[in-house]
Design a protein around this motif. Structure first.
Motif, PDB file in Angstrom:
ATOM      1  N   LEU A   1      -5.761  -4.502   0.233  1.00  0.00           N
ATOM      2  CA  LEU A   1      -5.150  -3.254  -0.233  1.00  0.00           C
ATOM      3  C   LEU A   1      -3.926  -2.904   0.616  1.00  0.00           C
ATOM      4  O   LEU A   1      -2.859  -2.588   0.074  1.00  0.00           O
ATOM      5  CB  LEU A   1      -6.174  -2.117  -0.163  1.00  0.00           C
ATOM      6  CG  LEU A   1      -5.621  -0.714  -0.422  1.00  0.00           C
ATOM      7  CD1 LEU A   1      -5.146  -0.586  -1.863  1.00  0.00           C
ATOM      8  CD2 LEU A   1      -6.668   0.352  -0.105  1.00  0.00           C
ATOM      9  N   ASP A   2      -4.077  -2.956   1.929  1.00  0.00           N
ATOM     10  CA  ASP A   2      -2.982  -2.569   2.807  1.00  0.00           C
ATOM     11  C   ASP A   2      -1.773  -3.479   2.624  1.00  0.00           C
ATOM     12  O   ASP A   2      -0.624  -3.017   2.592  1.00  0.00           O
ATOM     13  CB  ASP A   2      -3.451  -2.598   4.269  1.00  0.00           C
ATOM     14  CG  ASP A   2      -2.387  -2.097   5.226  1.00  0.00           C
ATOM     15  OD1 ASP A   2      -2.011  -0.916   5.111  1.00  0.00           O
ATOM     16  OD2 ASP A   2      -1.927  -2.892   6.075  1.00  0.00           O
ATOM     17  N   THR A   3      -2.025  -4.783   2.482  1.00  0.00           N
ATOM     18  CA  THR A   3      -0.927  -5.733   2.280  1.00  0.00           C
ATOM     19  C   THR A   3      -0.228  -5.473   0.953  1.00  0.00           C
ATOM     20  O   THR A   3       1.010  -5.449   0.882  1.00  0.00           O
ATOM     21  CB  THR A   3      -1.457  -7.187   2.314  1.00  0.00           C
ATOM     22  OG1 THR A   3      -2.197  -7.396   3.519  1.00  0.00           O
ATOM     23  CG2 THR A   3      -0.311  -8.180   2.233  1.00  0.00           C
TER      24      THR A   3
ATOM     25  N   GLY B   1      -1.695   2.018  -7.111  1.00  0.00           N
ATOM     26  CA  GLY B   1      -1.841   0.835  -6.262  1.00  0.00           C
ATOM     27  C   GLY B   1      -3.230   0.627  -5.705  1.00  0.00           C
ATOM     28  O   GLY B   1      -3.647  -0.512  -5.487  1.00  0.00           O
ATOM     29  N   TYR B   2      -3.974   1.717  -5.476  1.00  0.00           N
ATOM     30  CA  TYR B   2      -5.320   1.576  -4.921  1.00  0.00           C
ATOM     31  C   TYR B   2      -6.259   0.844  -5.877  1.00  0.00           C
ATOM     32  O   TYR B   2      -7.311   0.362  -5.472  1.00  0.00           O
ATOM     33  CB  TYR B   2      -5.887   2.949  -4.548  1.00  0.00           C
ATOM     34  CG  TYR B   2      -5.504   3.397  -3.160  1.00  0.00           C
ATOM     35  CD1 TYR B   2      -6.457   3.571  -2.173  1.00  0.00           C
ATOM     36  CD2 TYR B   2      -4.168   3.622  -2.825  1.00  0.00           C
ATOM     37  CE1 TYR B   2      -6.106   3.977  -0.889  1.00  0.00           C
ATOM     38  CE2 TYR B   2      -3.793   4.017  -1.556  1.00  0.00           C
ATOM     39  CZ  TYR B   2      -4.769   4.187  -0.593  1.00  0.00           C
ATOM     40  OH  TYR B   2      -4.410   4.568   0.684  1.00  0.00           O
ATOM     41  N   GLY B   3      -5.854   0.738  -7.146  1.00  0.00           N
ATOM     42  CA  GLY B   3      -6.664  -0.002  -8.125  1.00  0.00           C
ATOM     43  C   GLY B   3      -6.388  -1.486  -8.130  1.00  0.00           C
ATOM     44  O   GLY B   3      -6.891  -2.209  -8.999  1.00  0.00           O
ATOM     45  N   CYS B   4      -5.631  -1.993  -7.128  1.00  0.00           N
ATOM     46  CA  CYS B   4      -5.306  -3.427  -7.090  1.00  0.00           C
ATOM     47  C   CYS B   4      -6.480  -4.277  -6.632  1.00  0.00           C
ATOM     48  O   CYS B   4      -6.471  -5.499  -6.805  1.00  0.00           O
ATOM     49  CB  CYS B   4      -4.103  -3.681  -6.178  1.00  0.00           C
ATOM     50  SG  CYS B   4      -4.485  -3.534  -4.403  1.00  0.00           S
ATOM     51  N   VAL B   5      -7.493  -3.645  -6.031  1.00  0.00           N
ATOM     52  CA  VAL B   5      -8.653  -4.380  -5.524  1.00  0.00           C
ATOM     53  C   VAL B   5      -9.843  -3.422  -5.499  1.00  0.00           C
ATOM     54  O   VAL B   5      -9.669  -2.210  -5.334  1.00  0.00           O
ATOM     55  CB  VAL B   5      -8.366  -4.955  -4.108  1.00  0.00           C
ATOM     56  CG1 VAL B   5      -8.141  -3.845  -3.095  1.00  0.00           C
ATOM     57  CG2 VAL B   5      -9.473  -5.887  -3.635  1.00  0.00           C
TER      58      VAL B   5
ATOM     59  N   LYS C   1     -13.679  -1.759  -1.900  1.00  0.00           N
ATOM     60  CA  LYS C   1     -13.045  -1.209  -0.701  1.00  0.00           C
ATOM     61  C   LYS C   1     -13.992  -0.228  -0.002  1.00  0.00           C
ATOM     62  O   LYS C   1     -14.938   0.274  -0.620  1.00  0.00           O
ATOM     63  CB  LYS C   1     -11.757  -0.459  -1.095  1.00  0.00           C
ATOM     64  CG  LYS C   1     -10.763  -1.285  -1.899  1.00  0.00           C
ATOM     65  CD  LYS C   1      -9.526  -0.490  -2.256  1.00  0.00           C
ATOM     66  CE  LYS C   1      -9.776   0.647  -3.224  1.00  0.00           C
ATOM     67  NZ  LYS C   1     -10.156   0.211  -4.580  1.00  0.00           N
ATOM     68  N   PRO C   2     -13.720   0.103   1.271  1.00  0.00           N
ATOM     69  CA  PRO C   2     -14.465   1.182   1.913  1.00  0.00           C
ATOM     70  C   PRO C   2     -14.242   2.490   1.146  1.00  0.00           C
ATOM     71  O   PRO C   2     -13.161   2.696   0.577  1.00  0.00           O
ATOM     72  CB  PRO C   2     -13.843   1.263   3.318  1.00  0.00           C
ATOM     73  CG  PRO C   2     -13.184  -0.062   3.527  1.00  0.00           C
ATOM     74  CD  PRO C   2     -12.746  -0.531   2.185  1.00  0.00           C
TER      75      PRO C   2
END
Length: 473
Positions: A162-164, A175-179, A182-183
């Motif tokens: 996510l960070d990358t 963008g947070y929906g790219c993976v 997550k925690p």
């Protein structure tokens, strides 16, 4: 390696099951070939500094089907990763999503490393470089391809991804929906960790409540008192064992890569997991009998066998010795095609992986929706529901002149929060999927096993999606 494994690659095994089911569908041969084919295979080699040396890392991302977007599938870290395995797992994801009505195409990824051989810092470098390679070729994104955890990966690796991604695509509103996986603090959803194991429990519990199916294998309906064997004490196996134990089943045998333990009175999986963390192994657990070979546990008499480790653990070499009445495939591809045929002839009910272990992708779907909506489940309605429940209860108490206990008051008043809604959605999904697959069997006199029925169900849904897209004239 068994003779079975020598004869068929994992992807060929999936294709063989597909072809067996395809004859019971209405689709033209060309459409079936399109459904079966992997749409895109991305093989990557990239350099990473490991200590004082440069190591070339081999990695993959396979998008099996674009009939619905985004594609969805986990990323595994294993030195056994190869193109055939990733293609097979990606195709299973397509069929899995179709069966449980999750609107994704199937995908899968893998990095050919043993994560135990690397420090967390080195793993972070590898994961971030892999993500950057996916971004370059548009193989990741909330509307394109959404990875998740798999064997050898977890929340930590997903947070690096996510960070990358966000650093390379700054300002992307979704963008947070790219993976997923997550925690929770980074947009994850509560209930994701236990989702696959809980889904296995929900699916098998619903099967065990069907009188006709239980009568077929000589069992009474219900979970309580049934004997269960679980292979694999990772995330999926542990949670499956835990929920069966809590429901009153007897978990009589637990199998790990380095040994197996047996006790006819049953184990508490929490105690076994604690022992494993303290000693590094389940072997020599107090009060348990150690089996000579860990694979011997697969051949013990039981009501339900749950292989929750790696593929092809039951093959034509050991399938004739399996005594379980029900096999729930919590892992991907734990039975080879020949093992499948042998056990079906014996009358064993095999609940296939492509639906039974779909709890992970189902809850990943919920997480993806949460990321797109930018609001936590339950936030808008929880307090309203609690106030309404308390008001209704007070009115009933006034009308009847009776008071409920404090324990009951808290239970009735409770409004659903995020994890309650996730569990409810998962339970509904697994129940509905089981009955959809069973309905295919009931409707056809030619389909006699749940795997073939599941493939028929999936093929029909994917075929209909392609037809609606107008791809085929």
């Amino acid at each position: 390696m068994s003779q079975e494994q020598e004869n068929y690659s994992f992807f060929q095994s999936v294709e063989r099951s597909f072809d067996k089911a395809a004859v019971f569908t209405k689709w033209d041969k060309g459409i079936l070939e399109q459904i079966k084919a992997c749409n895109a295979v991305y093989r990557i080699k990239f350099p990473v500094r490991v200590g004082d040396t440069i190591e070339v890392i081999e990695a993959y991302r396979v998008q099996h089907s674009h009939h619905k977007l985004p594609c969805k599938g986990g990323i595994r870290f294993s030195d056994e990763v190869n193109q055939d395995e990733v293609m097979a797992l990606a195709s299973l994801m397509t069929y899995k999503c179709a069966i449980v009505n999750v609107p994704f195409g199937g995908a899968k990824g893998g990095i050919k490393i043993n994560p135990r051989n690397y420090t967390p810092y080195q793993l972070e470098n590898i994961t971030r470089r892999y993500t950057a390679e996916l971004v370059k070729k548009n193989f990741i994104g909330p509307g394109v391809d959404v990875p998740a955890p798999d064997y050898g990966t977890g929340e930590r690796e997903m947070s690096w991804i996510l960070d990358t991604y966000m650093s390379l695509r700054p300002g992307e509103v979704d963008g947070y929906g790219c993976v997923t996986g997550k925690p929770v603090s980074q947009g994850g959803v509560r209930g994701r960790t236990e989702a696959t194991g809980l889904g296995v429990f929900y699916g098998l519990r619903e099967l065990c409540n069907i009188k006709e199916d239980m009568a077929r294998v000589g069992l009474e309906p219900g979970i309580e008192g049934k004997t269960v064997i679980v292979q694999g004490m990772g995330n999926v196996g542990y949670h499956a064992a835990k929920y069966f134990h809590e429901a009153g089943a007897k978990v009589i045998c637990l199998i790990e890569w380095d040994g197996a333990i047996y006790n006819e009175k049953g184990f508490n999986p929490d105690e076994v997991l604690k022992f494993k963390k303290e000693t590094g192994s389940i072997v020599n657990f107090p009060g348990a009998q150690n089996l000579k070979k860990n694979t011997d546990g697969l051949e013990l008499a039981c009501d339900i066998l749950i292989p929750a480790a790696l593929e092809s653990v039951i093959h034509k070499g050991n399938a004739p010795n399996v005594k379980a009445k029900i096999i729930g495939e919590a892992a991907n591809g734990p039975l080879t095609p020949d093992a499948d045929e042998i056990l079906n002839k014996k009358g064993v009910i095999i609940v296939p992986d492509m639906f039974l272990n779909a709890g992970g992708v189902t809850v990943s779907y919920f997480e993806w929706l949460k990321n797109l909506s930018h609001v936590r489940y339950g936030r808008l309605g929880k307090r309203f529901d609690e106030n309404m429940n308390i008001h209704i209860m007070s009115v009933i108490e006034d009308l009847t002149g009776k008071k409920v206990s404090e324990k009951e008051r808290k239970f009735i008043a409770h409004g659903a929060d995020e994890v309650d809604l996730v569990y409810s959605g998962l339970e509904e999904t697994m129940h509905a999927a089981l009955h959809e697959v069973r309905d295919v069997m009931v409707a056809s006199s030619d389909v006699h096993d749940m795997r073939t029925a599941a493939y028929v169900c999936a093929i029909n849904k994917v075929g209909a999606a392609y037809e609606q897209l107008g791809i085929f004239p």
